[in-house]
Design an enzyme around this catalytic site. Structure first.
Site, PDB file in Angstrom:
ATOM      1  N   LYS A   1      14.063  30.287 -10.719  1.00 62.15           N
ATOM      2  CA  LYS A   1      15.159  30.428  -9.752  1.00 62.15           C
ATOM      3  C   LYS A   1      14.774  31.469  -8.679  1.00 62.15           C
ATOM      4  O   LYS A   1      13.617  31.763  -8.518  1.00 62.15           O
ATOM      5  CB  LYS A   1      16.446  30.777 -10.486  1.00 62.15           C
ATOM      6  CG  LYS A   1      16.724  29.889 -11.706  1.00 62.15           C
ATOM      7  CD  LYS A   1      16.805  28.401 -11.344  1.00 62.15           C
ATOM      8  CE  LYS A   1      16.661  27.510 -12.560  1.00 62.15           C
ATOM      9  NZ  LYS A   1      17.878  27.209 -13.249  1.00 62.15           N
TER      10      LYS A   1
HETATM   11  C1  PLP Z   1      18.595  26.751 -14.254  1.00 61.59           C
HETATM   12  C2  PLP Z   1      19.910  26.181 -14.041  1.00 61.59           C
HETATM   13  C3  PLP Z   1      21.053  26.687 -14.668  1.00 61.59           C
HETATM   14  C4  PLP Z   1      21.070  27.830 -15.629  1.00 61.59           C
HETATM   15  O1  PLP Z   1      19.941  27.930 -16.337  1.00 61.59           O
HETATM   16  P1  PLP Z   1      19.509  29.063 -17.378  1.00 61.59           P
HETATM   17  O2  PLP Z   1      18.156  28.614 -17.722  1.00 61.59           O
HETATM   18  O3  PLP Z   1      20.488  29.010 -18.487  1.00 61.59           O
HETATM   19  O4  PLP Z   1      19.532  30.384 -16.691  1.00 61.59           O
HETATM   20  C5  PLP Z   1      22.241  26.114 -14.339  1.00 61.59           C
HETATM   21  N1  PLP Z   1      22.340  25.106 -13.473  1.00 61.59           N
HETATM   22  C6  PLP Z   1      21.280  24.592 -12.845  1.00 61.59           C
HETATM   23  C7  PLP Z   1      21.478  23.483 -11.860  1.00 61.59           C
HETATM   24  C8  PLP Z   1      20.023  25.103 -13.114  1.00 61.59           C
HETATM   25  O5  PLP Z   1      18.963  24.566 -12.511  1.00 61.59           O
END
Ligand code: PLP
Length: 415
Positions: free
Chosen positions: A194
């Protein structure tokens, strides 16, 4: 002409800034890694991150969590979702989104998406009417923002409580308002892929003191909620302090320490991502075979990944093209695969949900391709990637319209 092969690694993230490494070493040397393991009045790195993030986001309150998925689970529970409640969410999202709904005992009702990869507002209205849902977990999947003016108006009219999944929109805005500030709460992820990277991690923001007090207790604050960096005043905790279960989903000081310097440079990361996105998009814009989603002018996006469609493709053709791109070093994901592969899955793979009929979404996903643009790539790298995407797509198209269609990749294309 030459047919360059791209050598970059699509899963290679940028290094943690030196400042973050120094701060992480200080935490390790102190041994005080748990967020509540503080000396005297010393604020923990986790509390400082909450303060920094609330300020950056322009939200009153912030809670640091163990993951983005945990932030969503806590948000849903703190918003009042009870077992059996219906939660609407867009059908194009990542597995932790329906996973968070399932974790709180909610029933996901999936809403169709549009060609521009955002929630279909007409279908949202229809599904809300059919289900009587009171909650919308809106996932800004891959950074695509719906018309947030229309969406918030509709939510108000339908009495929908909106929680935003901003895993791909940290730093994005709609008409000048940051994504995450449109509903009751915003959920962010600091997982490696992210916009800021602590391996795993999440942030939850809100302006509602009662909601945030419940969320903080849920995260596993014991009775130490006064050690938070952006929490509501003491009195907000009186009602929920004994009513909310401890879900043990805290962030720790090590992760917070490496996130704070990344947050400080997030704005320049966004500019860097968008330069890379534009370098790829420039090539795609000139190619009729590959269709970029339209991004409305009200949105300020973060181009940390790119999506495009090949509307009339079929399985064998898509596989063929993926293989050709791969031969030239370009790793593309495809949402049309019949089964989940790695991070890429669709509602057909979420077997714990009630089966749902989503013809429009299925049609769009069958021709939808997806690629990460890590900051470890240069703008020139992205230019090469864009060129390869287009060359191979054009080559495959022209081969298709000629009488003998190649059945396997036959090396570089003619140009
Ligand atoms: C990565 C992601 C999340 C949350 O991910 P974690 O791995 O739990 O931090 C939520 N929504 C989307 C669309 C994602 O790509």
């Amino acid at each position: 002409m030459d047919a360059p092969v791209f050598k970059g690694i699509f899963t290679q993230q940028a290094a943690i800034p030196e400042e973050g490494i120094t701060a992480a070493l200080a935490v390790l040397r102190s041994g005080r890694i748990h967020r509540y393991n503080t000396l005297g009045d010393e604020p923990s790195e986790t509390a400082l991150l909450e303060k920094d993030y609330a300020e950056w986001q322009g939200a009153e309150f912030c809670l640091a969590c163990a993951s983005g998925g945990q932030a969503m689970q806590i948000a849903l529970r703190a918003a009042g979702v009870s077992p059996g409640d219906t939660v609407l969410t867009n059908a194009f999202t990542l597995a932790p989104v329906p996973g968070a709904i399932a974790a709180v005992g909610g029933q996901s009702v999936l809403v169709e998406i549009t060609e521009d990869l955002v929630i279909d507002l007409a279908d949202l209205e229809r599904k809300q009417a059919q289900s009587g849902a009171r909650y919308l977990l809106l996932s800004h999947m891959r950074g695509h923002l719906a018309d947030m003016d229309r969406l918030t108006d509709m939510a108000a009219r339908l009495g929908l409580i909106v929680i935003e999944d901003c895993a791909h929109t940290m730093g994005a805005t709609w008409a000048g308002t940051r994504s995450g500030n449109f509903g009751l709460a915003g959920c962010f992820s600091t997982q490696t892929y992210k916009h800021i990277n602590s391996g795993e991690g999440g942030l939850l923001t809100s302006n509602d003191p009662d909601f945030m007090a419940r969320a903080i207790i849920l995260s596993g604050s014991y009775m130490l909620y006064d050690r938070h960096g952006a929490a509501p005043a003491e009195q907000a905790f009186e009602a929920p302090r004994l009513d909310m279960p401890n879900m043990s989903a805290r962030m720790d000081n090590l992760r917070a320490a490496i996130l704070r310097p990344q947050l400080a440079s997030l704005e320049s990361s966004i500019l860097a991502w968008n330069l890379r996105y534009d370098a790829v998009a420039r090539h795609l814009a000139g190619c009729t075979a590959l269709v970029l989603p339209t991004r409305p002018p009200q949105g300020r996006f973060v181009g940390s990944s790119i999506q495009f469609r090949i509307p009339q493709t079929d399985g064998p053709r898509a596989e063929h093209l993926l293989e050709r791109w791969k031969c030239r070093g370009v790793e593309v994901k495809w949402f049309g695969r019949p089964t989940a592969t790695g991070f890429t899955s669709t509602h057909h793979d979420w077997g714990y949900l009630d089966r749902q009929d989503l013809p429009r979404t299925d049609r769009i996903l069958s021709g939808l391709f997806d690629m990460r643009l890590p900051l470890s790539f240069s703008v020139e790298d992205c230019d090469v990637i864009g060129r390869i995407l287009v060359e191979e797509a054009v080559w495959t198209e022209s081969a298709r319209s000629s009488p003998t269609r190649p059945s396997a990749p036959a090396g570089p294309g003619p140009e």
